[in-house]
Design an enzyme around this catalytic site. Sequence first.
Site, short mmCIF file in Angstrom:
data_model
loop_
_atom_site.label_atom_id
_atom_site.label_comp_id
_atom_site.label_asym_id
_atom_site.label_seq_id
_atom_site.Cartn_x
_atom_site.Cartn_y
_atom_site.Cartn_z
N ARG A 87 -20.21 -6.47 103.32
CA ARG A 87 -19.19 -5.74 104.08
C ARG A 87 -19.59 -4.28 104.19
NH1 ARG A 87 -13.47 -6.06 101.45
NH2 ARG A 87 -13.40 -8.16 102.30
N ARG A 156 -11.28 1.63 99.06
CA ARG A 156 -11.88 0.81 100.12
C ARG A 156 -12.03 1.61 101.42
NH1 ARG A 156 -11.52 -4.63 99.14
NH2 ARG A 156 -11.65 -5.00 96.91
N LYS A 219 -8.29 -2.33 93.66
CA LYS A 219 -8.63 -1.68 94.93
C LYS A 219 -7.56 -0.66 95.34
CE LYS A 219 -8.25 -5.96 96.74
NZ LYS A 219 -8.29 -7.07 97.67
N LYS A 221 -6.30 1.53 98.90
CA LYS A 221 -6.53 1.59 100.34
C LYS A 221 -5.81 2.77 100.99
CE LYS A 221 -7.43 -3.33 100.73
NZ LYS A 221 -7.05 -4.63 101.28
N CYS A 443 -14.49 -18.03 102.36
CA CYS A 443 -13.61 -17.37 101.39
C CYS A 443 -13.30 -18.31 100.23
CB CYS A 443 -12.32 -16.92 102.07
SG CYS A 443 -11.23 -16.13 100.86
N CYS A 482 -4.40 -18.06 102.66
CA CYS A 482 -3.76 -18.04 101.34
C CYS A 482 -2.77 -16.88 101.31
CB CYS A 482 -4.82 -17.92 100.23
SG CYS A 482 -5.37 -16.24 99.91
N CYS A 486 -4.74 -11.01 103.92
CA CYS A 486 -5.81 -10.19 104.51
C CYS A 486 -5.58 -9.85 105.98
CB CYS A 486 -7.16 -10.88 104.33
SG CYS A 486 -7.60 -11.06 102.60
FE1 SRM Z 1 -8.85 -9.33 101.84
C1 SRM Z 1 -9.74 -10.81 98.94
C2 SRM Z 1 -11.32 -10.88 103.47
C3 SRM Z 1 -8.37 -7.25 104.46
C4 SRM Z 1 -5.80 -8.44 100.57
N1 SRM Z 1 -10.32 -10.58 101.27
C5 SRM Z 1 -10.55 -11.05 100.01
C6 SRM Z 1 -11.87 -11.82 99.94
C7 SRM Z 1 -12.93 -10.85 99.59
C8 SRM Z 1 -11.87 -13.05 99.04
C9 SRM Z 1 -12.35 -12.89 97.63
O1 SRM Z 1 -11.87 -11.98 96.90
O2 SRM Z 1 -13.17 -13.69 97.21
C10 SRM Z 1 -11.99 -12.26 101.43
C11 SRM Z 1 -13.40 -12.52 101.94
C12 SRM Z 1 -13.39 -13.62 102.97
C13 SRM Z 1 -14.67 -13.82 103.66
O3 SRM Z 1 -15.27 -14.90 103.49
O4 SRM Z 1 -15.10 -12.95 104.41
C14 SRM Z 1 -11.19 -11.18 102.12
N2 SRM Z 1 -9.77 -9.05 103.58
C15 SRM Z 1 -10.71 -9.86 104.12
C16 SRM Z 1 -10.97 -9.51 105.56
C17 SRM Z 1 -12.40 -9.75 106.00
C18 SRM Z 1 -9.98 -10.31 106.44
C19 SRM Z 1 -10.29 -10.37 107.91
O5 SRM Z 1 -10.14 -11.48 108.42
O6 SRM Z 1 -10.60 -9.38 108.54
C20 SRM Z 1 -10.52 -8.05 105.57
C21 SRM Z 1 -11.62 -7.09 105.19
C22 SRM Z 1 -11.12 -5.70 105.13
C23 SRM Z 1 -12.17 -4.65 104.98
O7 SRM Z 1 -12.93 -4.48 105.93
O8 SRM Z 1 -12.19 -3.98 103.95
C24 SRM Z 1 -9.47 -8.08 104.46
N3 SRM Z 1 -7.40 -8.00 102.37
C25 SRM Z 1 -7.34 -7.32 103.55
C26 SRM Z 1 -6.03 -6.75 103.74
C27 SRM Z 1 -5.56 -5.99 104.96
C28 SRM Z 1 -5.73 -4.50 104.82
O9 SRM Z 1 -6.26 -4.01 103.84
O10 SRM Z 1 -5.29 -3.79 105.73
C29 SRM Z 1 -5.29 -7.11 102.62
C30 SRM Z 1 -3.79 -6.81 102.39
C31 SRM Z 1 -3.53 -5.41 101.99
C32 SRM Z 1 -3.60 -5.24 100.50
O11 SRM Z 1 -4.69 -5.01 100.00
O12 SRM Z 1 -2.58 -5.38 99.83
C33 SRM Z 1 -6.16 -7.89 101.77
N4 SRM Z 1 -7.95 -9.54 100.05
C34 SRM Z 1 -6.67 -9.17 99.75
C35 SRM Z 1 -6.33 -9.64 98.43
C36 SRM Z 1 -4.97 -9.45 97.70
C37 SRM Z 1 -4.95 -8.16 96.98
C38 SRM Z 1 -3.73 -8.02 96.10
O13 SRM Z 1 -3.26 -6.90 95.93
O14 SRM Z 1 -3.27 -9.00 95.55
C39 SRM Z 1 -7.47 -10.33 97.96
C40 SRM Z 1 -7.63 -11.03 96.60
C41 SRM Z 1 -7.92 -10.08 95.50
O15 SRM Z 1 -8.24 -8.92 95.69
O16 SRM Z 1 -7.77 -10.53 94.37
C42 SRM Z 1 -8.45 -10.26 99.00
FE1 SF4 Z 2 -9.38 -15.44 101.96
FE2 SF4 Z 2 -7.94 -13.26 102.40
FE3 SF4 Z 2 -7.69 -15.29 103.99
FE4 SF4 Z 2 -6.79 -15.48 101.50
S1 SF4 Z 2 -5.98 -14.15 103.07
S2 SF4 Z 2 -7.95 -17.02 102.65
S3 SF4 Z 2 -8.31 -14.18 100.44
S4 SF4 Z 2 -9.57 -14.10 103.71
#
Ligand code: SRM
Ligand code: SF4
Length: 575
Positions: A87, A156, A219, A221, A443, A482, A486
């Site tokens: 990323r 981030r 993290k 943000k 994912c 899930c 995201c």
């Molecule tokens: Fe996310 C984890 C993809 C934006 C909340 N996110 C993941 C992981 C890395 C899975 C993992 O931990 O193994 C996913 C990778 C999937 C893959 O195969 O690519 C993933 N997140 C994404 C992306 C690519 C979604 C998309 O379709 O675009 C976004 C990448 C953002 C970036 O460029 O940095 C993405 N994730 C977000 C957002 C939206 C935002 O930030 O505006 C959120 C919700 C906001 C927040 O953080 O509260 C988000 N991602 C999570 C979470 C839950 C965090 C929490 O507080 O519980 C996880 C799981 C974790 O961190 O444990 C997670």
């Molecule tokens: Fe994976 Fe994020 Fe989608 Fe959950 S919301 S399936 S962590 S990419």
Amino acid sequence: MKTLQTDRSSDLSQPVATLHSNEQLKHGSNYLRGTIAIGLKNSLTGAVPGDDPLLMKFHGIYQQDNRDTRFERAQRKLEPAFQFMVRLRIPGGILTKTQWQGLDKIAAEFSERGLRITTRQTIQLHGIRKRQLQSCMRAIREIGLDTIAACGDDSRGVVCGANPALSEVHRKVAALAKETSQRLIPKTRAYPEIWYGEDAGNSRENEDPAYGPLYLPRKFKVGYAIPPNNDIDVYGQDLGLIAVLKGRELVGFNVCVGGGMGQLDTREDSYPRLAEEVGFVEADEAPMLAEIVMGIQRDFGDRKDRHRARFKYTLDRLGNAWFLQTLAERWGKPLEPARATARFTHNNDMPGWQRGDNGLWHGTLYIESGRIQGALQDQLMGFLQHYSGDIRLTPNQNLQLTNIEPYHLEQVQWRLDDLSLGDRLLPDSQAAHTLSCVALPTCGLAMAEAERYLPRFLGLFNRLKAIHGLQEQPMTLRITGCPNGCARPYLAEIALTGRAPGLYNLYLGGSYHGDRLNRPYASNVNEERILELLDPLFEQYANERRPGEKFGDFLVNAHLLDKTSAEQNIISFSQ
Ligand code: SRM
Ligand code: SF4
């Protein structure tokens, strides 16, 4: 740049052995080095060993495996098809044309699934093999980009909304987003040492002064929004900054804290939360404010329970009054009261061509779920050959063509049409109001499909809307694999979050511009049931809505989401 001397009391006050195992790992990692460099050389496995996958996240890299082939490979007694997701860190999503062309080449050489625009305005490359990682990282460096802290317990990618009509403000805010990003990224030399092979000399005692050896509890943000467009979903950020203008001059930002989406179905004490407005900061001071706020979370965030470690929980535990006082002490002055600012009207990208106040033109191309591969990748490259503007990635996973000179616009439109890209110039359609996360097959946390399911569901959804004459009424729709959120589902008017293959929780009633959380409406429902549940609501909306009333507002105003009407559909959200 002035570096703040902040107090890292929590690092020192609790014995590391009593903290979560991830804290102990960070502490013992020698500022994020671990054994990554050694693991990369082991050609017997496609994975990196032990705890290194956790450390690699801080370098912007996720170890994954292709879940489509997991079962079959296990049966053949093969290790999972390990691969890596890389990323990038692209503050504000701003790229030059040359950088895009470079990214395209990198994707062609290293990535299995093209380029993926994310919901935080950056690019992910999926399916990179271990033996190629170092070359890939060096190629990224050659085009002036990196992946530092794109994942991990750190700050981030800083997002920054687009409002092309206000070009000058837009430019200033983007510069502040970049400065914030620079200020907040980890400074450890581990990154150039491992990926570029640079000699970092002896590691220093205090190599990452703003973070310390434990980095953040979770993290963090930061995002900048420019009303009336809430494209970054400012209320979903740990720290959100909303531009305040006097005429067409940027004066500063209203400060919002404690937003976040993630929740676990298994933990009642986890929940999505809206960021709350707590004050105002002068424009030039915003990056420093971000560093101080991050420092407060670093020192007071929960380092024992990772599921309660985000800033939103720190604020709920200690309170806004405590936060404002701590901030005032560290900053040497209190935050000013929030100021009046323009209201948000939407959180989608603006359709059609937009003319900026500097006379330049901007247009957004719709990219379904942000995935650019195959024919689309080629079409875009063909288009760029004769393009002289810039590029911007949007938090709605689209690609914006920016800063186009008026004399060039007609030719740009002609080229887009010629390459069958003209229809992608953002229409005001349902698709343009729909997001999905990546989910399967990469994912590791996905419980259901999202990106791959979107085209089918969108078709059915559009058909249902048309039955009720609602085809011209866009609704914000978000699908995730899930509950982690995201694609920021809990801010949408309608959201599906995956529970199991083919089963989703259904949430309804967010606001059209993303300032109200939606509510759980049904759990563990399949496609047929989702459409069955939406059908009468669409009918009522079609017949009873007030002029201009959005779907989410209607559901709330008509009390259709009150507990009694919704609870029959909810078997248990905590199962
Ligand atoms: Fe996310 C984890 C993809 C934006 C909340 N996110 C993941 C992981 C890395 C899975 C993992 O931990 O193994 C996913 C990778 C999937 C893959 O195969 O690519 C993933 N997140 C994404 C992306 C690519 C979604 C998309 O379709 O675009 C976004 C990448 C953002 C970036 O460029 O940095 C993405 N994730 C977000 C957002 C939206 C935002 O930030 O505006 C959120 C919700 C906001 C927040 O953080 O509260 C988000 N991602 C999570 C979470 C839950 C965090 C929490 O507080 O519980 C996880 C799981 C974790 O961190 O444990 C997670
Ligand atoms: Fe994976 Fe994020 Fe989608 Fe959950 S919301 S399936 S962590 S990419």
